[in-house]
Design an enzyme around this catalytic site. Sequence first.
Site, PDB file in Angstrom:
ATOM      1  N   HIS A 158       0.845  -1.197   0.000  1.00 48.01           N
ATOM      2  CA  HIS A 158       0.000   0.000   0.000  1.00 48.01           C
ATOM      3  C   HIS A 158       0.884   1.252   0.000  1.00 48.01           C
ATOM      4  O   HIS A 158       0.645   2.193  -0.765  1.00 48.01           O
ATOM      5  CB  HIS A 158      -0.907   0.019   1.238  1.00 48.01           C
ATOM      6  CG  HIS A 158      -2.210  -0.667   1.055  1.00 48.01           C
ATOM      7  ND1 HIS A 158      -2.317  -2.029   0.946  1.00 48.01           N
ATOM      8  CD2 HIS A 158      -3.490  -0.186   0.979  1.00 48.01           C
ATOM      9  CE1 HIS A 158      -3.589  -2.364   0.805  1.00 48.01           C
ATOM     10  NE2 HIS A 158      -4.315  -1.262   0.824  1.00 48.01           N
ATOM     11  N   HIS A 205       0.254  -3.483   9.174  1.00 52.03           N
ATOM     12  CA  HIS A 205       1.694  -3.352   8.947  1.00 52.03           C
ATOM     13  C   HIS A 205       2.370  -2.705  10.137  1.00 52.03           C
ATOM     14  O   HIS A 205       1.756  -1.912  10.867  1.00 52.03           O
ATOM     15  CB  HIS A 205       1.975  -2.517   7.691  1.00 52.03           C
ATOM     16  CG  HIS A 205       1.745  -3.250   6.414  1.00 52.03           C
ATOM     17  ND1 HIS A 205       2.605  -4.230   5.951  1.00 52.03           N
ATOM     18  CD2 HIS A 205       0.755  -3.154   5.498  1.00 52.03           C
ATOM     19  CE1 HIS A 205       2.141  -4.702   4.800  1.00 52.03           C
ATOM     20  NE2 HIS A 205       1.022  -4.080   4.509  1.00 52.03           N
TER      21      HIS A 205
END
Length: 389
Positions: A158, A205
Amino acid sequence: MLELLVYLHGSELVARFQRRCGLFPVHDAHHSTPVHADEPRARLKGSWSHQDKNSNYEYKENGCGCSRPQYEVRNRLLHVLFLLSAGLGHEIFYITCLPCIHWSLDPFLCRRLVNMWTVVMYVGQVMKDVLKLPRPLSTHVVKLETRVDAEYGLPSTHAMAATAISFTVLLSAPSRIQFQFEVGLLIALTLSSLVCLSRLYTGMHSVLDVICGVLISALILFLTYPYWETIDRFQLTSRVSPVAALTLLLFLSYTYPELEHYSTTRGDTTTILGAGAGCSVGYWVNEQLGQTFEPLGVLPVPLPTLTADALARGSARFFVGVVALLGTRQVVKTLSLKVLYSWYRVGRNDESARRRREIEVPYKFVTYTAVGLVNSILVNRVFILLGLL
């Protein structure tokens, strides 16, 4: 140095960020519970599935569904902001909003963007499955996305995609469109930062994953930038360009690293490579036909004036284009799966068959190659027929 990397990869920083933004696990919402960064992921016999209603999760064990809330949101504004920002890295954004650059702004910018997005995402996905570093493990980290939780964490794709998309457009646009560079830089930094922070907020993350994602993407942009013009010329004018795009990207799909367990990374990577191949062939076809749909006038051209008529036409193009792409996706996906199921003699009700390489790779590659071709070749011609350009 090693201690710093371990600290940045730990779950404690992610949990702290979530608390600061008002996101708390239910069992931690009214009590101060210490966060253990090294706490192992629970190995449960059941499975977790997302419940859209009330944004909760449902735990199912031995076929019995017993639902309970998993988190509490105390800052609704940040919650919505980060969920929307996280959506900028999902397929729904790529298949709806990114093509609008081609339809309503400049196909040149879209071509550059797709090229860099394809390269950056492939590198990021492969690195995940080669390095095999886990996502945040602490049970105190709230996980807002479950589909990709089986994937490895470093780097954050991302963050890579947001950096590549924002700064590829920023670096390419000055020669095409008149705009204030400082404003464009501010927008690029803001959008990429929001996407990066959203990966911490959603618990998917670590800080290290995000930092590495940004740095790797920046390095790829830096190394490839001097060759963007050369790549453009080859892609648009070389006779071998369409063959090279299809064969190379299909080869990369089939040779994607194997894992001991199934992960969505191979399928997602094949989706990206297929879309990149389709768009590349489509832009070559447009160049050969002499109809590239680029802005008229001396470059760089002024930004289009936002009038009621322009807004209505843009909305109509968006609706028609998205319907065309989603329709293509559904039709080609259905047909390709039928052919592959018949070829390999697999039952249509066998959902696990889609995970097999010999089925997953060709059906996804063919489906999204078709989507890329429709986006780059057919949609703008439909706009001309409908009087929307």
